[in-house]
Design a protein around this motif. Structure first.
Motif, PDB file in Angstrom:
ATOM      1  N   UNK A   1     -41.238 -20.691   6.892  1.00 48.70           N
ATOM      2  CA  UNK A   1     -41.816 -21.064   8.124  1.00 48.70           C
ATOM      3  C   UNK A   1     -40.760 -20.505   9.173  1.00 48.70           C
ATOM      4  N   UNK A   2     -39.628 -20.706   9.003  1.00 50.90           N
ATOM      5  CA  UNK A   2     -38.484 -20.356  10.022  1.00 50.90           C
ATOM      6  C   UNK A   2     -38.681 -18.885  10.250  1.00 50.90           C
ATOM      7  N   UNK A   3     -38.485 -18.257   9.032  1.00 50.18           N
ATOM      8  CA  UNK A   3     -38.529 -16.570   9.206  1.00 50.18           C
ATOM      9  C   UNK A   3     -40.231 -16.247   9.863  1.00 50.18           C
ATOM     10  N   UNK A   4     -41.003 -16.615   9.515  1.00 51.16           N
ATOM     11  CA  UNK A   4     -42.286 -16.270  10.123  1.00 51.16           C
ATOM     12  C   UNK A   4     -42.300 -16.708  11.540  1.00 51.16           C
ATOM     13  N   UNK A   5     -41.786 -17.872  11.824  1.00 47.22           N
ATOM     14  CA  UNK A   5     -41.626 -17.874  13.354  1.00 47.22           C
ATOM     15  C   UNK A   5     -40.883 -17.013  14.033  1.00 47.22           C
ATOM     16  N   UNK A   6     -39.610 -16.880  13.589  1.00 42.54           N
ATOM     17  CA  UNK A   6     -38.847 -16.014  14.403  1.00 42.54           C
ATOM     18  C   UNK A   6     -39.197 -14.642  14.320  1.00 42.54           C
TER      19      UNK A   6
ATOM     20  N   UNK B   1     -26.055 -13.686  13.975  1.00 38.97           N
ATOM     21  CA  UNK B   1     -27.331 -14.155  13.183  1.00 38.97           C
ATOM     22  C   UNK B   1     -27.299 -15.639  13.137  1.00 38.97           C
ATOM     23  N   UNK B   2     -27.568 -16.344  14.212  1.00 41.98           N
ATOM     24  CA  UNK B   2     -27.259 -17.948  13.954  1.00 41.98           C
ATOM     25  C   UNK B   2     -28.401 -18.452  13.052  1.00 41.98           C
ATOM     26  N   UNK B   3     -28.160 -19.417  12.345  1.00 40.74           N
ATOM     27  CA  UNK B   3     -28.980 -19.986  11.581  1.00 40.74           C
ATOM     28  C   UNK B   3     -29.926 -21.129  12.501  1.00 40.74           C
ATOM     29  N   UNK B   4     -31.077 -21.273  12.252  1.00 41.47           N
ATOM     30  CA  UNK B   4     -32.277 -21.965  13.150  1.00 41.47           C
ATOM     31  C   UNK B   4     -33.328 -22.232  12.145  1.00 41.47           C
ATOM     32  N   UNK B   5     -33.694 -23.547  12.281  1.00 38.01           N
ATOM     33  CA  UNK B   5     -35.075 -23.713  11.438  1.00 38.01           C
ATOM     34  C   UNK B   5     -35.972 -24.122  12.088  1.00 38.01           C
ATOM     35  N   UNK B   6     -36.156 -25.071  13.091  1.00 34.51           N
ATOM     36  CA  UNK B   6     -37.251 -25.418  13.944  1.00 34.51           C
ATOM     37  C   UNK B   6     -37.513 -24.553  15.137  1.00 34.51           C
TER      38      UNK B   6
END
Length: 276
Positions: free
Chosen positions: A35-40, A231-236
């Motif tokens: 979902x994080x990848x799709x959102x981004x 390349x910052x990590x982010x989930x939400x």
């Protein structure tokens, strides 16, 4: 603050690599990662970074498939782990990575660390073979010191495209940046927010207040001003969007000078097998 890019084509690029990407280290829940990848991607990101060691290549692939973005428009990077760096293991595990990701090629394949089974001639010959047959578009290295970069440049037939290292306002990597510039190697910053430490730095907070943006946006804008991809990590959704908005932040010379004085050589990632 200026307006962030309206389309993915407006995002600054280093060569053909978007200068802001989504990191996925420690994004281990398959549904959350996808979902994080799709959102981004649906937000406008076009650079996704993963690795064999992250255990989430399949989830990253699911997110790419779910997004309303063509595969050829995504700059996708993964890394070969230090247990898999013998020539034949590079070839075999890269094929496994492609299967997990659900793709025919990756845009960038990194040597994750110059450690354990890494043998420059043996390992890099496999990377050359993968580049020659089109399995990978670019050869990358990660956590390489200047001498390792120079050695790889000497051995490889392909160019070293990028060196991914920890880099942020508290670890500015000036010597390494100069060495990479000398070899025309792009620098890609992991942990660009120093695992959240930038939020506790008064100077960065003051600059963020001045521009009415977050500390994360200031740090990412600073990296971009140095010519460094982040390349910052982010989930939400909120964090992914906050990082994206950094593309609209313009720091002035005074801001850059103040941040430049923060360099403390603080490492957040320092395993025992590191080359330094």
């Amino acid at each position: 603050m200026t307006t962030p890019p309206r389309t993915a084509s407006d995002v600054p690029h280093a060569k053909d690599m978007p200068m802001l990407g989504l990191g996925t280290w420690q994004n281990e829940d398959p549904e959350q990662c996808a979902e994080s990848v799709r959102t981004a991607l649906d937000m406008g990101y076009r650079h996704i970074d993963t690795a064999q060691a992250y255990g989430n290549e399949a989830a990253v692939g699911d997110g790419i498939e779910a997004a309303d973005v063509d595969r050829e428009d995504v700059f996708l990077a993964t890394k070969v782990w230090i247990d898999n760096l013998s020539h034949d293991d590079v070839l075999a595990t890269t094929e496994e990575s492609l299967e997990k990701l659900g793709v025919d090629y990756v845009d960038l394949l990194y040597v994750h660390w110059p450690s354990r089974t890494y043998d420059p001639a043996d390992t890099l010959a496999a990377f050359d073979a993968l580049a020659e047959d089109g399995t990978i578009e670019h050869v990358g290295v990660s956590n390489f010191e200047p001498e390792h970069v120079a050695e790889a440049e000497e051995i490889l037939a392909a160019d070293v495209f990028a060196n991914q290292v920890e880099c942020h306002p508290f670890l500015q990597q000036e010597e390494l940046r100069a060495a990479c510039d000398e070899h025309d190697v792009e620098l890609v910053a992991y942990s660009p927010l120093a695992r959240g430490s930038v939020f506790d730095e008064p100077v960065i907070s003051e600059i963020a207040g001045k521009h009415d943006v977050s500390e994360a946006q200031v740090s990412l804008a600073w990296l971009r001003e140095q010519g460094i991809t982040a390349i910052p990590k982010a989930t939400g959704h909120a964090h992914i969007e906050d990082n994206w908005l950094s593309l609209g932040v313009d720091l002035d010379d005074g801001d850059l000078e103040r941040i430049g004085r923060l360099d403390r050589s603080d490492r957040e990632v320092d395993p025992g097998f590191a080359p330094w």
